[in-house]
Design a protein around this motif. Sequence first.
Motif, mmCIF file in Angstrom:
data_model
loop_
_atom_site.group_PDB
_atom_site.id
_atom_site.type_symbol
_atom_site.label_atom_id
_atom_site.label_comp_id
_atom_site.label_asym_id
_atom_site.label_seq_id
_atom_site.Cartn_x
_atom_site.Cartn_y
_atom_site.Cartn_z
ATOM 1 N N ALA A 123 0.841 -1.192 0.000
ATOM 2 C CA ALA A 123 0.000 0.000 0.000
ATOM 3 C C ALA A 123 0.877 1.242 0.000
ATOM 4 O O ALA A 123 2.043 1.193 0.410
ATOM 5 N N GLY A 124 0.316 2.356 -0.445
ATOM 6 C CA GLY A 124 1.076 3.609 -0.460
ATOM 7 C C GLY A 124 0.140 4.808 -0.393
ATOM 8 O O GLY A 124 -1.060 4.697 -0.653
ATOM 9 N N GLY A 125 0.730 5.971 -0.049
ATOM 10 C CA GLY A 125 -0.090 7.166 0.061
ATOM 11 C C GLY A 125 0.714 8.412 0.357
ATOM 12 O O GLY A 125 1.866 8.541 -0.073
ATOM 13 N N SER A 126 0.129 9.291 1.150
ATOM 14 C CA SER A 126 0.753 10.581 1.438
ATOM 15 C C SER A 126 0.577 10.933 2.906
ATOM 16 O O SER A 126 -0.143 10.283 3.645
ATOM 17 N N LYS A 127 1.293 11.999 3.298
ATOM 18 C CA LYS A 127 1.229 12.529 4.681
ATOM 19 C C LYS A 127 1.570 11.461 5.715
ATOM 20 O O LYS A 127 0.760 11.212 6.647
ATOM 21 N N PRO A 128 2.758 10.828 5.663
ATOM 22 C CA PRO A 128 3.890 11.107 4.777
ATOM 23 C C PRO A 128 3.823 10.319 3.466
ATOM 24 O O PRO A 128 3.049 9.365 3.338
ATOM 25 N N LEU A 148 9.993 9.938 0.053
ATOM 26 C CA LEU A 148 9.706 10.334 -1.322
ATOM 27 C C LEU A 148 9.248 11.786 -1.357
ATOM 28 O O LEU A 148 8.601 12.278 -0.436
ATOM 29 N N GLU A 149 9.589 12.468 -2.448
ATOM 30 C CA GLU A 149 9.263 13.887 -2.552
ATOM 31 C C GLU A 149 7.774 14.130 -2.713
ATOM 32 O O GLU A 149 7.267 15.176 -2.312
ATOM 33 N N LYS A 150 7.084 13.165 -3.334
ATOM 34 C CA LYS A 150 5.659 13.349 -3.591
ATOM 35 C C LYS A 150 4.884 12.098 -3.201
ATOM 36 O O LYS A 150 5.460 11.052 -2.932
ATOM 37 N N ALA A 151 3.569 12.232 -3.174
ATOM 38 C CA ALA A 151 2.699 11.154 -2.729
ATOM 39 C C ALA A 151 2.800 9.930 -3.634
ATOM 40 O O ALA A 151 3.074 10.038 -4.828
ATOM 41 N N VAL A 152 2.564 8.754 -3.048
ATOM 42 C CA VAL A 152 2.497 7.510 -3.808
ATOM 43 C C VAL A 152 1.047 7.321 -4.259
ATOM 44 O O VAL A 152 0.147 7.173 -3.440
ATOM 45 N N TYR A 153 0.842 7.329 -5.575
ATOM 46 C CA TYR A 153 -0.501 7.235 -6.117
ATOM 47 C C TYR A 153 -0.859 5.836 -6.613
ATOM 48 O O TYR A 153 -2.034 5.517 -6.773
ATOM 49 N N ALA A 169 3.935 11.491 -8.482
ATOM 50 C CA ALA A 169 3.373 12.388 -9.491
ATOM 51 C C ALA A 169 4.199 12.418 -10.766
ATOM 52 O O ALA A 169 3.660 12.578 -11.861
ATOM 53 N N ASP A 170 5.534 12.260 -10.652
ATOM 54 C CA ASP A 170 6.363 12.400 -11.852
ATOM 55 C C ASP A 170 7.463 11.358 -11.971
ATOM 56 O O ASP A 170 8.371 11.498 -12.785
ATOM 57 N N ASN A 171 7.393 10.275 -11.177
ATOM 58 C CA ASN A 171 8.409 9.225 -11.247
ATOM 59 C C ASN A 171 7.796 7.851 -11.083
ATOM 60 O O ASN A 171 6.743 7.697 -10.453
ATOM 61 N N VAL A 172 8.478 6.854 -11.651
ATOM 62 C CA VAL A 172 8.159 5.448 -11.405
ATOM 63 C C VAL A 172 9.398 4.805 -10.798
ATOM 64 O O VAL A 172 10.478 4.847 -11.391
#
Length: 211
Positions: A123-128, A148-153, A169-172
């Motif tokens: 699983a993944g997400g944000s905050k953090p 990671l710099e941005k959220a895991v979508y 948002a901009d990497n795999v």
Amino acid sequence: MGSSHSDGIKVVGHSNRVFAVRWHPVDSHIILSGGWDNTVQIWDLRCGRSVRSIFGPKLCGEALDVSDNNKILTGSWRSTKQLQEWDFGTGDLIRTLEWMSNEPSQVYTAQYGKGLSHKYIVAGGSKPNSACVFHKDSGQALAGVSGLEKAVYSVAISESGSYLAVTTADNVYLYDMIDLTSSIYENGGEGNRTAAGGLTWPPRGHRARPD
């Protein structure tokens, strides 16, 4: 969303945005969907409508999966009770999985493992911004990706179960699941506790950046 069926019956369904849909892995007549309205809807193609609802999960991404032994996995974008399993037959909550850090991510994506990684949940997400791997049977958090710099979508395990892809948002980011499981078990199981204390996956896989 609710709509009128051809037989004149009002179909009860979602009342807000829908973010995830999954086929049942065994019963080809069943589809599950989830979204913002704090429900998972179970649809039966034979009657063309939602036949049951599970209340509670708030899905804001592809955080829905179904196992072949009739467990439903949901990930909610909220500060508590983010990752949960439900009984397909009864709709009852089976358990809530605890994130590996004291600051659990609000979940955008979750799925059961497959192939060599069939024993895991990812699983993944944000905050953090992070992703986490859990043992499917015990529910224990084993290892994770953090910082990671941005959220895991989105997360995706390859059909063989050998590799994990994590998207922001901009990497795999690509990770070798065999290396991960080897690091967990090479100490005869003691690695589980070390992992839960903050082990992160080594960035040995490559990061794919779009042009």
